[in-house]
Write an enzyme that holds these catalytic residues in place. Structure first.
Site, PDB file in Angstrom:
ATOM      1  N   LYS A  19      -1.102  -6.660   6.592  1.00 46.21           N
ATOM      2  CA  LYS A  19      -0.108  -7.688   6.276  1.00 46.21           C
ATOM      3  C   LYS A  19       0.896  -7.954   7.513  1.00 46.21           C
ATOM      4  O   LYS A  19       1.185  -9.102   7.768  1.00 46.21           O
ATOM      5  CB  LYS A  19       0.848  -7.075   5.018  1.00 46.21           C
ATOM      6  CG  LYS A  19       0.227  -6.687   3.924  1.00 46.21           C
ATOM      7  CD  LYS A  19       1.261  -6.397   2.793  1.00 46.21           C
ATOM      8  CE  LYS A  19       2.047  -4.982   2.777  1.00 46.21           C
ATOM      9  NZ  LYS A  19       1.247  -3.859   2.848  1.00 46.21           N
ATOM     10  N   ARG A  98       7.288  -4.493  -4.287  1.00 50.05           N
ATOM     11  CA  ARG A  98       6.246  -3.365  -4.523  1.00 50.05           C
ATOM     12  C   ARG A  98       6.155  -2.942  -5.981  1.00 50.05           C
ATOM     13  O   ARG A  98       5.312  -2.199  -6.505  1.00 50.05           O
ATOM     14  CB  ARG A  98       6.461  -2.232  -3.720  1.00 50.05           C
ATOM     15  CG  ARG A  98       5.704  -2.329  -2.199  1.00 50.05           C
ATOM     16  CD  ARG A  98       5.767  -0.861  -1.617  1.00 50.05           C
ATOM     17  NE  ARG A  98       5.237  -0.580  -0.525  1.00 50.05           N
ATOM     18  CZ  ARG A  98       5.257  -1.025   0.782  1.00 50.05           C
ATOM     19  NH1 ARG A  98       6.334  -1.962   1.133  1.00 50.05           N
ATOM     20  NH2 ARG A  98       4.665  -0.311   1.716  1.00 50.05           N
ATOM     21  N   ARG A 137      -3.520   2.993  14.401  1.00 52.76           N
ATOM     22  CA  ARG A 137      -2.439   2.140  14.388  1.00 52.76           C
ATOM     23  C   ARG A 137      -1.163   2.598  15.364  1.00 52.76           C
ATOM     24  O   ARG A 137      -0.737   3.735  14.910  1.00 52.76           O
ATOM     25  CB  ARG A 137      -2.088   1.825  12.836  1.00 52.76           C
ATOM     26  CG  ARG A 137      -0.680   0.982  12.811  1.00 52.76           C
ATOM     27  CD  ARG A 137      -0.717   0.468  11.554  1.00 52.76           C
ATOM     28  NE  ARG A 137      -0.207   1.335  10.470  1.00 52.76           N
ATOM     29  CZ  ARG A 137       0.408   0.761   9.352  1.00 52.76           C
ATOM     30  NH1 ARG A 137      -0.148  -0.339   8.816  1.00 52.76           N
ATOM     31  NH2 ARG A 137       0.539   1.482   8.375  1.00 52.76           N
ATOM     32  N   ARG A 170       3.416   5.699  13.356  1.00 54.95           N
ATOM     33  CA  ARG A 170       4.739   5.795  12.473  1.00 54.95           C
ATOM     34  C   ARG A 170       4.384   7.322  11.853  1.00 54.95           C
ATOM     35  O   ARG A 170       3.405   7.717  11.692  1.00 54.95           O
ATOM     36  CB  ARG A 170       4.294   4.976  11.460  1.00 54.95           C
ATOM     37  CG  ARG A 170       4.612   3.566  11.669  1.00 54.95           C
ATOM     38  CD  ARG A 170       4.039   2.502  10.510  1.00 54.95           C
ATOM     39  NE  ARG A 170       4.507   2.853   9.342  1.00 54.95           N
ATOM     40  CZ  ARG A 170       4.256   2.090   8.298  1.00 54.95           C
ATOM     41  NH1 ARG A 170       3.973   0.845   8.455  1.00 54.95           N
ATOM     42  NH2 ARG A 170       4.491   2.502   7.096  1.00 54.95           N
ATOM     43  N   ARG A 181       0.771   7.300  -0.024  1.00 53.29           N
ATOM     44  CA  ARG A 181       1.103   5.983  -0.101  1.00 53.29           C
ATOM     45  C   ARG A 181       0.134   5.032  -0.582  1.00 53.29           C
ATOM     46  O   ARG A 181       0.171   4.075  -1.573  1.00 53.29           O
ATOM     47  CB  ARG A 181       1.337   5.475   1.553  1.00 53.29           C
ATOM     48  CG  ARG A 181       2.732   6.013   1.810  1.00 53.29           C
ATOM     49  CD  ARG A 181       2.980   5.970   3.466  1.00 53.29           C
ATOM     50  NE  ARG A 181       2.939   4.490   3.729  1.00 53.29           N
ATOM     51  CZ  ARG A 181       2.568   4.006   4.906  1.00 53.29           C
ATOM     52  NH1 ARG A 181       1.727   4.801   5.797  1.00 53.29           N
ATOM     53  NH2 ARG A 181       2.455   2.757   5.355  1.00 53.29           N
TER      54      ARG A 181
END
Ligand code: AMP
Length: 227
Positions: A19, A98, A137, A170, A181
């Protein structure tokens, strides 16, 4: 640069579905679009150690969603303070809503400003691709820019391309928290999609890489919103 009619878009997609990457690309291509990422907003507040940041960090580090009332207020305030609550502005939301509760609250809030959502796009990426992506990431917290050591590495290792500031991993991208998640996304996305399908504004774009998804997303937006 392409001209668009006012676009009020929500990007749905599992964590790691790209996203943030799609958002950066859209912002570059369509100068009129502004973006709000709920995760980026919260990470900035955590870095600044604000009261909101302190509250948010315990949820985020455990891979849990913030209560609907808290996050809904944060996004509402951000839309307002950035003058985006008008029928003329174009913007996209990444990471919010969400839950159906958040979606309902957002609908209500926007309708009072004649600025209802007019497109919701689900980014559909196979989960095995996502898991592989997350390990690589890295993010630049102040800007929200996302890097991937495999497909999109920074020019200088460990540094943001634009500012030269350090990149970070992160804390919720660990295998354990990330698994939670992803599971939570699977549970919440179906009712959310039903909510928007009923309004006739839901589309899906599928692909294994951001480079495959992006042109599909642009085509969809231009079909519906080109001037
Ligand atoms: P993201 O960067 O979108 O993956 O968000 C990171 C974390 O911020 C999530 O795992 C949640 O803990 C929190 N968060 C972000 N957006 C929301 C939201 N719309 N509702 C509840 N919590 C959220």
């Amino acid at each position: 640069m392409s001209m668009l009619r006012p676009l009020r878009l929500v990007l749905l997609g599992a964590p790691g579905s790209g996203k943030g990457t799609q958002t950066s690309k859209l912002l570059k291509e369509f100068g009129s679009i502004k973006s709000i990422s709920s995760g980026d907003l919260l990470r900035k507040q955590i870095e600044l150690a604000t009261p909101l940041g302190l509250k948010a960090s315990s949820y985020i580090s455990q891979g849990q969603l913030l209560p609907d009332s808290l996050i809904t207020g944060v996004i509402g305030d951000e839309l307002k303070s950035r003058d985006l609550l008008t029928s003329k502005a174009s913007w996209l939301l990444d990471g919010f809503p969400r839950t159906v509760g958040q979606a309902g609250a957002l609908d209500k809030y926007l309708s009072t400003h004649d600025a209802a959502l007019n497109l919701v796009v689900e980014l559909d990426v196979p989960h095995e691709v996502i898991l592989n992506r997350i390990e690589n990431r890295y993010v630049h917290v102040p800007s929200g820019r996302v890097y991937n050591l495999e497909y999109n590495p920074p020019k200088v290792a460990g540094k943001d391309d634009i500012t030269g500031e350090p990149l970070s991993k992160r804390p919720d991208d660990t295998a354990e928290v990330f698994g939670k998640r992803l599971e939570q996304y699977k549970q919440t996305v179906t009712p959310l999609k039903e909510h928007y399908a009923k309004q006739g504004i839901l589309s899906t774009v599928s692909g294994t890489t951001s480079d495959i998804i992006y042109p599909k997303l642009v085509t969809l937006i231009l079909q519906k919103f080109a001037r």
